[in-house]
Scaffold this motif. Sequence first.
Motif, mmCIF file in Angstrom:
data_model
loop_
_atom_site.group_PDB
_atom_site.id
_atom_site.type_symbol
_atom_site.label_atom_id
_atom_site.label_comp_id
_atom_site.label_asym_id
_atom_site.label_seq_id
_atom_site.Cartn_x
_atom_site.Cartn_y
_atom_site.Cartn_z
ATOM 1 N N LEU A 101 0.793 -1.321 -0.038
ATOM 2 C CA LEU A 101 0.224 -0.036 -0.015
ATOM 3 C C LEU A 101 1.075 1.201 0.215
ATOM 4 C CD1 LEU A 101 -2.940 -1.095 2.581
ATOM 5 C CD2 LEU A 101 -2.993 -1.026 -0.095
ATOM 6 N N HIS A 102 2.079 1.052 0.421
ATOM 7 C CA HIS A 102 3.154 2.383 0.402
ATOM 8 C C HIS A 102 4.103 2.140 -0.886
ATOM 9 C CE1 HIS A 102 1.286 2.785 4.142
ATOM 10 N NE2 HIS A 102 1.766 3.986 4.283
ATOM 11 N N GLY A 103 3.537 1.667 -2.006
ATOM 12 C CA GLY A 103 4.415 1.651 -3.042
ATOM 13 C C GLY A 103 5.644 0.751 -3.325
ATOM 14 N N LYS A 104 6.157 0.106 -2.024
ATOM 15 C CA LYS A 104 7.296 -0.590 -2.310
ATOM 16 C C LYS A 104 7.336 -1.646 -3.298
ATOM 17 C CE LYS A 104 8.739 0.676 2.477
ATOM 18 N NZ LYS A 104 9.285 1.387 2.457
ATOM 19 N N SER A 105 8.383 -2.003 -3.662
ATOM 20 C CA SER A 105 8.816 -3.260 -4.610
ATOM 21 C C SER A 105 8.368 -4.564 -3.794
ATOM 22 C CB SER A 105 9.998 -3.524 -5.249
ATOM 23 O OG SER A 105 11.177 -3.627 -4.237
ATOM 24 N N ILE A 106 8.279 -5.430 -4.644
ATOM 25 C CA ILE A 106 7.701 -6.987 -3.887
ATOM 26 C C ILE A 106 8.952 -7.418 -3.072
ATOM 27 C CG2 ILE A 106 7.142 -9.267 -4.427
ATOM 28 C CD1 ILE A 106 4.919 -7.419 -4.737
ATOM 29 N N PRO A 107 10.213 -7.080 -3.716
ATOM 30 C CA PRO A 107 11.435 -7.783 -2.953
ATOM 31 C C PRO A 107 11.452 -6.687 -1.570
ATOM 32 C CG PRO A 107 12.040 -7.559 -5.212
ATOM 33 C CD PRO A 107 10.603 -6.904 -5.138
ATOM 34 N N GLU A 108 11.096 -5.632 -1.669
ATOM 35 C CA GLU A 108 10.929 -4.795 -0.561
ATOM 36 C C GLU A 108 10.142 -5.186 0.548
ATOM 37 O OE1 GLU A 108 12.695 -0.447 -1.933
ATOM 38 O OE2 GLU A 108 10.796 -0.984 -2.389
ATOM 39 N N CYS A 109 9.062 -5.481 -0.010
ATOM 40 C CA CYS A 109 7.716 -5.878 0.817
ATOM 41 C C CYS A 109 8.065 -7.144 1.586
ATOM 42 C CB CYS A 109 6.435 -6.087 -0.002
ATOM 43 S SG CYS A 109 5.838 -4.644 -0.874
ATOM 44 N N LEU A 110 8.930 -8.118 0.854
ATOM 45 C CA LEU A 110 9.244 -9.215 1.395
ATOM 46 C C LEU A 110 10.101 -9.267 2.445
ATOM 47 C CD1 LEU A 110 9.226 -11.671 -1.930
ATOM 48 C CD2 LEU A 110 7.627 -11.530 -0.274
ATOM 49 N N LEU A 111 11.226 -8.528 1.972
ATOM 50 C CA LEU A 111 12.096 -8.230 3.224
ATOM 51 C C LEU A 111 11.428 -7.670 4.455
ATOM 52 C CD1 LEU A 111 15.232 -8.759 3.880
ATOM 53 C CD2 LEU A 111 15.553 -6.694 2.964
ATOM 54 N N LEU A 112 10.683 -6.720 4.412
ATOM 55 C CA LEU A 112 10.375 -6.070 5.622
ATOM 56 C C LEU A 112 9.474 -6.983 6.277
ATOM 57 C CD1 LEU A 112 9.882 -3.180 6.597
ATOM 58 C CD2 LEU A 112 7.649 -3.166 5.484
ATOM 59 N N ALA A 113 8.554 -7.962 5.659
ATOM 60 C CA ALA A 113 7.806 -8.831 6.314
ATOM 61 C C ALA A 113 8.401 -9.872 7.203
ATOM 62 C CB ALA A 113 6.760 -9.314 5.344
ATOM 63 N N THR A 114 9.616 -10.452 6.138
ATOM 64 C CA THR A 114 10.350 -11.162 6.758
ATOM 65 C C THR A 114 11.255 -10.870 8.251
ATOM 66 O OG1 THR A 114 10.596 -12.259 4.782
ATOM 67 C CG2 THR A 114 12.312 -12.881 6.490
ATOM 68 N N THR A 115 11.471 -9.853 8.074
ATOM 69 C CA THR A 115 12.359 -9.043 9.335
ATOM 70 C C THR A 115 11.187 -8.906 10.386
ATOM 71 O OG1 THR A 115 13.753 -7.893 7.883
ATOM 72 C CG2 THR A 115 13.797 -7.145 10.109
ATOM 73 N N ALA A 116 10.101 -8.391 10.420
ATOM 74 C CA ALA A 116 9.073 -8.226 11.269
ATOM 75 C C ALA A 116 8.735 -9.548 11.841
ATOM 76 C CB ALA A 116 7.793 -7.539 10.904
ATOM 77 N N SER A 117 8.334 -10.534 11.089
ATOM 78 C CA SER A 117 8.157 -11.834 11.610
ATOM 79 C C SER A 117 9.207 -12.187 12.258
ATOM 80 C CB SER A 117 7.476 -12.843 10.362
ATOM 81 O OG SER A 117 8.440 -13.037 9.681
ATOM 82 N N SER A 118 10.382 -12.159 12.071
ATOM 83 C CA SER A 118 11.609 -12.655 12.585
ATOM 84 C C SER A 118 11.738 -12.260 14.127
ATOM 85 C CB SER A 118 12.837 -12.413 11.928
ATOM 86 O OG SER A 118 12.870 -13.142 10.544
ATOM 87 N N ILE A 119 11.568 -10.868 14.243
ATOM 88 C CA ILE A 119 11.258 -10.152 15.426
ATOM 89 C C ILE A 119 10.331 -10.945 16.228
ATOM 90 C CG2 ILE A 119 10.760 -8.065 16.927
ATOM 91 C CD1 ILE A 119 12.013 -6.714 14.251
ATOM 92 N N ALA A 120 9.085 -11.045 15.819
ATOM 93 C CA ALA A 120 7.813 -11.443 16.621
ATOM 94 C C ALA A 120 8.006 -13.071 17.223
ATOM 95 C CB ALA A 120 6.643 -11.480 15.454
ATOM 96 N N ILE A 121 8.873 -13.795 16.194
ATOM 97 C CA ILE A 121 9.115 -15.257 16.984
ATOM 98 C C ILE A 121 9.990 -15.161 17.970
ATOM 99 C CG2 ILE A 121 8.331 -16.243 14.653
ATOM 100 C CD1 ILE A 121 11.296 -16.889 14.233
ATOM 101 N N GLY A 122 10.575 -14.116 18.205
ATOM 102 C CA GLY A 122 11.633 -14.136 19.437
ATOM 103 C C GLY A 122 11.071 -13.637 20.617
#
Length: 309
Positions: A254-275
């Motif tokens: 929704l903020h115009g990021k590329s798919i690779p940027e979206c995937l990296l952002l989401a992966t980092t966020a979920s990696s924090i959450a599982i800790g």
Amino acid sequence: MKICNFGSMNVDYVYQVDSFLQPGETKASQDFCLHCGGKGLNQSIAAAKAGNHVIHAGILGKGGEDLEVVLRENGVDTEYLQHMDAPNGHAIIQVDRTGQNCILLYGGTNQMLTETYVCNVLDAMGKDTFVLLQNETNLVGYIMQQAHARGMRTAWNAAPINERIHEYPLELLDWLIVNEIEGRQIAACEREEDILPVLRKKYPQCGILLTLGSRGALCSVDTKTYQIGCFDVPVIDTTAAGDTFTGYFLYGILHGKSIPECLLLATTASSIAIGKQGAADSIPLLKEVESMMKEHAFGVLQVKEWSER
């Protein structure tokens, strides 16, 4: 653009166990916690913590009063919530020593949406609203139809999977979000490698996000497919990992990021959450995610990209 999430809200009863209970087995839990959860609530909070304007729509019942408080405390708009004198949804969650979980759901008021309520909320939103859905409420197919008729973009997370999915007008979606189990059932295929090709053929207008747990995620949109792995981080509790991934991925979209940027952002966020333990409590704020990315705190992941023939 704002997100309107017709999402479930559950009280989570979380039990720490050495291993999941087997049929006929009785054992003592090692610990117990009470958390606010539900895939809908978790995804609303994740999307709001990422920086989206999120409106949560749904029905709260008896025992769910704290869920509204938690939504508000995390920046989610609760103006359109309804209240009902009926049991609220809840979940019994086992978390084993590896951080994996198994979940038993009771729908409660999450299954009591009405067509009138859905239409009233959508009519108040505006055409630029992005509608988010999961599979823990009733009227999922109806909401897809009504949102599409109003020109709204929609995303559906097909969890938890059940037979009702075959009744839904998935051809109306802009984004379909599944894991490998859900993807195989919707695609009606046995092999994991067939999921994306089959779904792309069935729903060519729809972006498809396939999450693979500890193996990362695949994303297919237009004529390209993207693949990202997973950071090697200690796992405490995976309960809200997928919901965190979804909320942050949609923020990027929704903020115009590329798919690779979206995937990296989401992966980092979920990696924090599982800790961290818990569901909504484990979801990080955007500034924490961006800081971890800037510092490469978890290492470096590359996003692979290829074109479909």
